[in-house]
Motif scaffolding. Sequence first.
Motif, PDB file in Angstrom:
ATOM      1  N   LEU A 183       1.409  -1.020   0.185  1.00 35.10           N
ATOM      2  CA  LEU A 183      -0.010  -0.084  -0.198  1.00 35.10           C
ATOM      3  C   LEU A 183       0.970   1.357   0.199  1.00 35.10           C
ATOM      4  CD1 LEU A 183      -2.847  -0.782   2.025  1.00 35.10           C
ATOM      5  CD2 LEU A 183      -2.493  -1.316   0.186  1.00 35.10           C
ATOM      6  N   ASP A 184       0.985   1.929  -1.130  1.00 36.27           N
ATOM      7  CA  ASP A 184       1.961   2.786  -1.201  1.00 36.27           C
ATOM      8  C   ASP A 184       1.541   4.036  -0.930  1.00 36.27           C
ATOM      9  OD1 ASP A 184       3.902   0.747  -2.206  1.00 36.27           O
ATOM     10  OD2 ASP A 184       4.770   2.247  -4.016  1.00 36.27           O
ATOM     11  N   SER A 185      -0.029   4.587  -1.410  1.00 36.50           N
ATOM     12  CA  SER A 185       0.089   5.704  -0.945  1.00 36.50           C
ATOM     13  C   SER A 185      -1.857   5.547  -0.962  1.00 36.50           C
ATOM     14  CB  SER A 185       0.533   6.564  -1.827  1.00 36.50           C
ATOM     15  OG  SER A 185      -0.406   7.790  -0.784  1.00 36.50           O
ATOM     16  N   MET A 186      -2.515   6.564  -0.652  1.00 36.31           N
ATOM     17  CA  MET A 186      -4.449   5.952  -1.068  1.00 36.31           C
ATOM     18  C   MET A 186      -4.556   7.324  -1.027  1.00 36.31           C
ATOM     19  SD  MET A 186      -4.817   4.665   2.921  1.00 36.31           S
ATOM     20  CE  MET A 186      -3.710   3.494   2.904  1.00 36.31           C
ATOM     21  N   PHE A 187      -5.500   7.893  -1.418  1.00 36.85           N
ATOM     22  CA  PHE A 187      -6.517   9.347  -1.331  1.00 36.85           C
ATOM     23  C   PHE A 187      -7.669   9.452  -0.859  1.00 36.85           C
ATOM     24  CE2 PHE A 187      -6.662   8.428  -5.984  1.00 36.85           C
ATOM     25  CZ  PHE A 187      -8.028  10.335  -6.242  1.00 36.85           C
ATOM     26  N   ASN A 188      -8.551  10.504  -0.473  1.00 36.51           N
ATOM     27  CA  ASN A 188      -9.538  10.999  -0.135  1.00 36.51           C
ATOM     28  C   ASN A 188      -9.768  12.173  -1.214  1.00 36.51           C
ATOM     29  OD1 ASN A 188     -11.359   9.039   1.055  1.00 36.51           O
ATOM     30  ND2 ASN A 188     -10.169   9.564   3.124  1.00 36.51           N
ATOM     31  N   ARG A 189     -11.647  12.150  -2.001  1.00 35.39           N
ATOM     32  CA  ARG A 189     -12.087  13.304  -2.069  1.00 35.39           C
ATOM     33  C   ARG A 189     -12.851  13.698  -1.780  1.00 35.39           C
ATOM     34  NH1 ARG A 189      -9.564  12.794  -8.381  1.00 35.39           N
ATOM     35  NH2 ARG A 189      -7.640  13.851  -7.798  1.00 35.39           N
ATOM     36  N   ARG A 190     -13.731  11.663  -0.975  1.00 32.42           N
ATOM     37  CA  ARG A 190     -14.928  11.749  -0.293  1.00 32.42           C
ATOM     38  C   ARG A 190     -14.534  11.431   1.363  1.00 32.42           C
ATOM     39  NH1 ARG A 190     -16.150  15.233  -3.810  1.00 32.42           N
ATOM     40  NH2 ARG A 190     -17.708  14.935  -5.384  1.00 32.42           N
ATOM     41  N   PRO A 191     -14.817  11.440   2.806  1.00 34.80           N
ATOM     42  CA  PRO A 191     -15.191  11.177   3.759  1.00 34.80           C
ATOM     43  C   PRO A 191     -15.076   9.421   3.138  1.00 34.80           C
ATOM     44  CG  PRO A 191     -15.775  13.081   4.281  1.00 34.80           C
ATOM     45  CD  PRO A 191     -16.531  12.930   2.175  1.00 34.80           C
ATOM     46  N   ASP A 192     -14.367   8.699   3.622  1.00 35.01           N
ATOM     47  CA  ASP A 192     -14.016   7.516   3.614  1.00 35.01           C
ATOM     48  C   ASP A 192     -13.751   6.906   2.542  1.00 35.01           C
ATOM     49  OD1 ASP A 192     -14.059   6.894   6.409  1.00 35.01           O
ATOM     50  OD2 ASP A 192     -16.352   7.379   6.153  1.00 35.01           O
ATOM     51  N   ALA A 193     -13.708   7.516   1.151  1.00 35.56           N
ATOM     52  CA  ALA A 193     -13.127   6.341  -0.160  1.00 35.56           C
ATOM     53  C   ALA A 193     -11.924   5.966  -0.451  1.00 35.56           C
ATOM     54  CB  ALA A 193     -13.127   7.856  -1.394  1.00 35.56           C
ATOM     55  N   ALA A 194     -11.025   6.283   0.560  1.00 33.10           N
ATOM     56  CA  ALA A 194      -9.666   5.738   0.603  1.00 33.10           C
ATOM     57  C   ALA A 194      -9.759   4.513   1.369  1.00 33.10           C
ATOM     58  CB  ALA A 194      -8.292   6.228   1.241  1.00 33.10           C
ATOM     59  N   ARG A 195     -10.647   4.154   2.508  1.00 31.65           N
ATOM     60  CA  ARG A 195     -10.989   3.205   3.618  1.00 31.65           C
ATOM     61  C   ARG A 195     -11.901   2.079   2.403  1.00 31.65           C
ATOM     62  NH1 ARG A 195     -10.953   1.967   8.625  1.00 31.65           N
ATOM     63  NH2 ARG A 195     -10.801   4.422   8.899  1.00 31.65           N
ATOM     64  N   VAL A 196     -12.933   2.422   1.876  1.00 24.45           N
ATOM     65  CA  VAL A 196     -12.990   1.422   0.716  1.00 24.45           C
ATOM     66  C   VAL A 196     -11.806   1.671  -0.611  1.00 24.45           C
ATOM     67  CG1 VAL A 196     -14.788   1.521  -1.450  1.00 24.45           C
ATOM     68  CG2 VAL A 196     -15.463   2.716   0.510  1.00 24.45           C
ATOM     69  N   ALA A 197     -11.437   1.853  -0.922  1.00 26.37           N
ATOM     70  CA  ALA A 197     -10.030   1.443  -2.469  1.00 26.37           C
ATOM     71  C   ALA A 197     -10.103   0.576  -1.457  1.00 26.37           C
ATOM     72  CB  ALA A 197      -9.052   1.897  -2.683  1.00 26.37           C
ATOM     73  N   ILE A 198      -8.983   0.702  -0.234  1.00 21.78           N
ATOM     74  CA  ILE A 198      -8.380  -0.390   0.607  1.00 21.78           C
ATOM     75  C   ILE A 198      -9.319  -1.898   0.634  1.00 21.78           C
ATOM     76  CG2 ILE A 198      -7.138  -1.375   2.892  1.00 21.78           C
ATOM     77  CD1 ILE A 198      -5.648   1.293   0.801  1.00 21.78           C
ATOM     78  N   ALA A 199     -10.043  -1.812   1.128  1.00 22.48           N
ATOM     79  CA  ALA A 199     -11.530  -2.901   1.800  1.00 22.48           C
ATOM     80  C   ALA A 199     -11.494  -3.657   0.404  1.00 22.48           C
ATOM     81  CB  ALA A 199     -12.805  -2.745   1.766  1.00 22.48           C
ATOM     82  N   ASP A 200     -11.600  -2.460  -1.100  1.00 22.21           N
ATOM     83  CA  ASP A 200     -11.820  -3.580  -2.565  1.00 22.21           C
ATOM     84  C   ASP A 200     -10.821  -4.121  -3.128  1.00 22.21           C
ATOM     85  OD1 ASP A 200     -13.402  -3.722  -5.718  1.00 22.21           O
ATOM     86  OD2 ASP A 200     -11.119  -2.761  -5.548  1.00 22.21           O
ATOM     87  N   LEU A 201      -8.944  -3.433  -2.637  1.00 20.67           N
ATOM     88  CA  LEU A 201      -7.965  -4.045  -3.112  1.00 20.67           C
ATOM     89  C   LEU A 201      -7.070  -5.852  -2.605  1.00 20.67           C
ATOM     90  CD1 LEU A 201      -5.338  -3.588  -5.010  1.00 20.67           C
ATOM     91  CD2 LEU A 201      -3.999  -2.419  -2.448  1.00 20.67           C
ATOM     92  N   ALA A 202      -7.859  -5.814  -1.323  1.00 20.18           N
ATOM     93  CA  ALA A 202      -7.917  -6.406  -0.140  1.00 20.18           C
ATOM     94  C   ALA A 202      -8.274  -8.010  -1.074  1.00 20.18           C
ATOM     95  CB  ALA A 202      -8.322  -6.768   1.462  1.00 20.18           C
ATOM     96  N   ALA A 203     -10.046  -7.511  -0.866  1.00 22.63           N
ATOM     97  CA  ALA A 203     -10.956  -8.864  -1.734  1.00 22.63           C
ATOM     98  C   ALA A 203     -10.418  -9.424  -2.955  1.00 22.63           C
ATOM     99  CB  ALA A 203     -12.481  -8.076  -2.136  1.00 22.63           C
ATOM    100  N   ARG A 204      -9.671  -8.010  -4.010  1.00 22.80           N
ATOM    101  CA  ARG A 204      -9.613  -8.600  -5.143  1.00 22.80           C
ATOM    102  C   ARG A 204      -8.180  -9.537  -5.342  1.00 22.80           C
ATOM    103  NH1 ARG A 204     -12.261  -4.753  -9.834  1.00 22.80           N
ATOM    104  NH2 ARG A 204     -13.489  -3.481  -8.973  1.00 22.80           N
TER     105      ARG A 204
END
Length: 259
Positions: A183-204
């Motif tokens: 997980l090199d980096s993450m970003f949000n433009r809406r609250p919790d969007a990065a958290r959703v990205a991490i959960a999605d990446l883990a699932a995939r």
Amino acid sequence: MSAARPAWDALDLAGAPGDAPAAFCADLSSEGLLAAYRCGLFPLPAADEYARSLNEVLFEDQVAAGAIALLGEDDQTPYRVAWWSPDPRPVIRLDRVRLGSRLARRLRNKLAWSTSLDRAFTAVVAGCTAGREQHWLTGELRAGLGHLHESGWAHSVEVWEDGVDGELIGGAFGLRVGPVLSLDSMFNRRPDAARVAIADLAARFAEAGGRLLDAQWDSPHIRSLGAVPITRDRYLSTLREPAAGHPLPAAPRPAARLA
């Protein structure tokens, strides 16, 4: 090959500090990046000459003592890229990502968010650089990562509002090395969007046969996502394990499934 592109697998991390760089080396080529990640290291380039000089002032005694390796001696500016291998190392097990009950309810009942894989890698990396004071994602590093993305090693997850043709509101990116995806980096433009990205990446990644997300830097935020610290020896042992070579699922998906 130049000495500035070292044989990373010859670097013995057993005695390397856990709370300081394990090495300095200016090589940020795609080949150098991949070799270093395979050995359990990741880069932190200096954003400018002041930061490079600060690296030299802070760590030159440890380099002189042999505690920190100085690689690529023919390069006159090795201190511009520090390579880290923290001990302990925070990791996230793929079935332990924490969305939180509030976000899960919002995904089920309100948020029309979708996720995708590798649809907008360059835009995700750019989002991770915007508005940040420490510009470690230098142009040279971004170029190396871009080449690794083109060759299938670096991946991004995107979070979209109102479908994949809508607005990019968050994301994360990193490198897949065997059973581990960084997980090199993450970003949000809406609250919790990065958290959703991490959960999605883990699932995939779980579907592709992966085992761990490497969170790299410990912090309260990383712990809130489900990260736990493990010893460097244990991390390196996992990194050396064989992994199924299945590709990560690429199809766009509704974020609500993660809830």
